[in-house]
Write an enzyme that holds these catalytic residues in place. Structure first.
Site, PDB file in Angstrom:
ATOM      1  N   TYR A 167     -15.067  -1.776   7.590  1.00 33.94           N
ATOM      2  CA  TYR A 167     -14.594  -0.898   7.450  1.00 33.94           C
ATOM      3  C   TYR A 167     -15.499   0.306   7.861  1.00 33.94           C
ATOM      4  CZ  TYR A 167     -12.719   1.877   2.922  1.00 33.94           C
ATOM      5  OH  TYR A 167     -12.482   2.700   2.390  1.00 33.94           O
ATOM      6  N   LYS A 205     -14.489   3.716   9.338  1.00 32.23           N
ATOM      7  CA  LYS A 205     -14.103   5.262   8.774  1.00 32.23           C
ATOM      8  C   LYS A 205     -15.557   6.153   9.717  1.00 32.23           C
ATOM      9  CE  LYS A 205     -11.992   4.653   5.818  1.00 32.23           C
ATOM     10  NZ  LYS A 205     -10.439   4.640   5.520  1.00 32.23           N
TER      11      LYS A 205
HETATM   12  P1  NDP Z   1      -4.278   0.956  -1.339  1.00 31.65           P
HETATM   13  O1  NDP Z   1      -5.120  -0.056  -0.891  1.00 31.65           O
HETATM   14  O2  NDP Z   1      -4.211   1.610  -3.270  1.00 31.65           O
HETATM   15  O3  NDP Z   1      -3.480   1.370  -0.543  1.00 31.65           O
HETATM   16  C1  NDP Z   1      -3.316   1.091   0.340  1.00 31.65           C
HETATM   17  C2  NDP Z   1      -1.697   1.898   1.351  1.00 31.65           C
HETATM   18  O4  NDP Z   1      -1.990   1.853   2.712  1.00 31.65           O
HETATM   19  C3  NDP Z   1      -0.580   1.240   0.512  1.00 31.65           C
HETATM   20  O5  NDP Z   1       0.465   2.311   0.281  1.00 31.65           O
HETATM   21  C4  NDP Z   1      -0.099   0.425   1.990  1.00 31.65           C
HETATM   22  O6  NDP Z   1       0.916   0.308   1.728  1.00 31.65           O
HETATM   23  C5  NDP Z   1      -0.298   1.103   3.197  1.00 31.65           C
HETATM   24  N1  NDP Z   1      -0.918   0.133   4.074  1.00 31.65           N
HETATM   25  C6  NDP Z   1      -1.800  -1.155   4.633  1.00 31.65           C
HETATM   26  N2  NDP Z   1      -1.906  -1.073   6.000  1.00 31.65           N
HETATM   27  C7  NDP Z   1      -1.535  -0.581   6.112  1.00 31.65           C
HETATM   28  C8  NDP Z   1      -0.796  -0.359   7.805  1.00 31.65           C
HETATM   29  N3  NDP Z   1      -1.222  -1.164   8.325  1.00 31.65           N
HETATM   30  N4  NDP Z   1       0.268   0.320   7.837  1.00 31.65           N
HETATM   31  C9  NDP Z   1       0.910   1.341   7.498  1.00 31.65           C
HETATM   32  N5  NDP Z   1       0.498   1.418   6.065  1.00 31.65           N
HETATM   33  C10 NDP Z   1      -0.821   0.546   5.450  1.00 31.65           C
HETATM   34  O7  NDP Z   1      -5.391   1.990  -0.991  1.00 31.65           O
HETATM   35  P2  NDP Z   1      -6.423   3.037  -1.586  1.00 31.65           P
HETATM   36  O8  NDP Z   1      -5.277   4.177  -2.085  1.00 31.65           O
HETATM   37  O9  NDP Z   1      -7.501   2.658  -2.081  1.00 31.65           O
HETATM   38  O10 NDP Z   1      -7.008   4.278  -0.154  1.00 31.65           O
HETATM   39  C11 NDP Z   1      -6.530   4.495   0.682  1.00 31.65           C
HETATM   40  C12 NDP Z   1      -7.516   5.402   1.164  1.00 31.65           C
HETATM   41  O11 NDP Z   1      -8.450   5.548   0.985  1.00 31.65           O
HETATM   42  C13 NDP Z   1      -8.277   4.225   2.804  1.00 31.65           C
HETATM   43  O12 NDP Z   1      -7.714   5.163   3.505  1.00 31.65           O
HETATM   44  C14 NDP Z   1      -8.945   4.007   2.372  1.00 31.65           C
HETATM   45  O13 NDP Z   1     -10.091   3.231   3.058  1.00 31.65           O
HETATM   46  C15 NDP Z   1      -9.399   5.485   1.567  1.00 31.65           C
HETATM   47  N6  NDP Z   1     -10.488   4.505   0.834  1.00 31.65           N
HETATM   48  C16 NDP Z   1     -10.454   4.406  -0.771  1.00 31.65           C
HETATM   49  C17 NDP Z   1     -11.467   4.893  -1.841  1.00 31.65           C
HETATM   50  C18 NDP Z   1     -11.156   3.068  -2.690  1.00 31.65           C
HETATM   51  O14 NDP Z   1     -12.584   3.575  -4.022  1.00 31.65           O
HETATM   52  N7  NDP Z   1      -9.693   3.100  -3.474  1.00 31.65           N
HETATM   53  C19 NDP Z   1     -12.502   5.206  -1.293  1.00 31.65           C
HETATM   54  C20 NDP Z   1     -13.396   6.014   0.375  1.00 31.65           C
HETATM   55  C21 NDP Z   1     -12.222   5.488   0.659  1.00 31.65           C
HETATM   56  P3  NDP Z   1       1.465  -0.958   1.064  1.00 31.65           P
HETATM   57  O15 NDP Z   1       1.943  -0.775  -0.440  1.00 31.65           O
HETATM   58  O16 NDP Z   1       3.296  -1.378   1.997  1.00 31.65           O
HETATM   59  O17 NDP Z   1       1.148  -1.688   0.992  1.00 31.65           O
END
Ligand code: NDP
Length: 244
Positions: A152, A156
């Site tokens: 991860y 990033k």
């Molecule tokens: P969630 O797990 O809550 O949501 C992930 C989203 O990404 C969902 O909409 C999922 O779709 C979609 N997704 C996953 N894989 C794919 C793919 N291969 N193709 C298309 N869509 C995909 O994640 P978060 O909201 O927590 O995270 C969002 C972003 O923020 C990420 O990039 C994460 O790394 C980053 N982030 C999050 C942090 C946190 O503390 N939560 C901290 C720092 C960064 P579906 O619903 O269909 O599965």
């Protein structure tokens, strides 16, 4: 004319908050999701209730051909995107010594290659128009490292390098490319962590609380706005002071 925004992973968590915030700003929004159709449709309904257009687009961003197809579907239905937010991301945590190569690859493929494929699919239209906003959702994990997240953190950190390089390549074309690096945000991703890991996470935040998806969405909406026209290649941390 309303602007068109494409938000990958826009169905849940941070991406959902970004999609709703951009709709508040008057954008029509394409919500790209991987598999959870119910969540995508629910977010689309919430966006439409704000009086703008929205569509759900099923697409695995880790597949270059699907990325091109998704962008074409958005162009046909909503028009050429003005804003691309690469937010789709996954975790497959584990100590490096025991991490399976397929878990390393899966995270790089989605978080890093996926963003590249989407950028590549959108750039020709952005360049033709000589405008566009790209915002990549990185993580403080990519800036400071995090034990158990070799895949991860690498994805990033790579995304930050990608942001800076594309920013340089397209700056003269009126296109800005920036990253937002969230710290510890309350979503399904963090809810899946153990109680101990959650506690340790919050303890590392000087502000003493976990962030909200809206905290991240506000920063993204700013970088996607006309007001941010002279900002490119930056990494904006939204982390309550976690990485200073
Ligand atoms: P969630 O797990 O809550 O949501 C992930 C989203 O990404 C969902 O909409 C999922 O779709 C979609 N997704 C996953 N894989 C794919 C793919 N291969 N193709 C298309 N869509 C995909 O994640 P978060 O909201 O927590 O995270 C969002 C972003 O923020 C990420 O990039 C994460 O790394 C980053 N982030 C999050 C942090 C946190 O503390 N939560 C901290 C720092 C960064 P579906 O619903 O269909 O599965």
């Amino acid at each position: 004319m309303a602007k068109v925004a494409l938000v990958t992973g826009g169905s849940r968590g941070i991406g959902r908050a970004i999609a709703l915030k951009l709709a508040d700003a008057g954008c029509d929004v394409a919500v790209v999701y991987a598999g959870r159709e119910d969540a995508a449709n629910a977010t689309v309904a919430e966006i439409e209730a704000k009086g703008v257009r929205a569509m759900a687009v099923k697409c695995d961003v880790a597949d270059a051909a699907q990325a091109i197809d998704a962008v074409n579907r958005v162009i046909e239905t909503l028009g050429v995107p003005d804003v691309l937010v690469n937010n789709a991301g996954i975790i497959r945590d584990g100590l490096a010594m025991r991490m399976k190569p397929e878990d390393f690859r899966a995270v790089i493929d989605t978080n890093l290659s996926g963003a590249f494929y989407m950028i590549r699919a959108c750039l020709p239209a952005f360049v033709r128009r000589r405008s566009g906003r790209i915002v990549n959702i990185a993580s403080v994990s990519g800036m400071m490292g995090n034990a158990g997240q070799a895949n991860y953190s690498a994805s990033k950190a790579g995304l930050i390098g990608l942001t800076k390089t594309i920013a340089r390549e397209v700056a003269a074309r009126g296109i800005t490319v920036n990253a937002v690096a969230p710290g510890f945000i309350e979503t399904d991703m963090t809810r899946s962590m153990s109680e101990a890991a959650l506690k340790a996470g919050v303890a590392a935040v000087p502000m003493g609380r976990i962030g909200k998806p809206e905290d991240v969405a506000n920063a993204v909406a700013f970088l996607a706005s006309d007001e941010a026209a002279y900002i490119t290649g930056c990494v904006l941390k939204v982390d309550g002071g976690m990485y200073i």
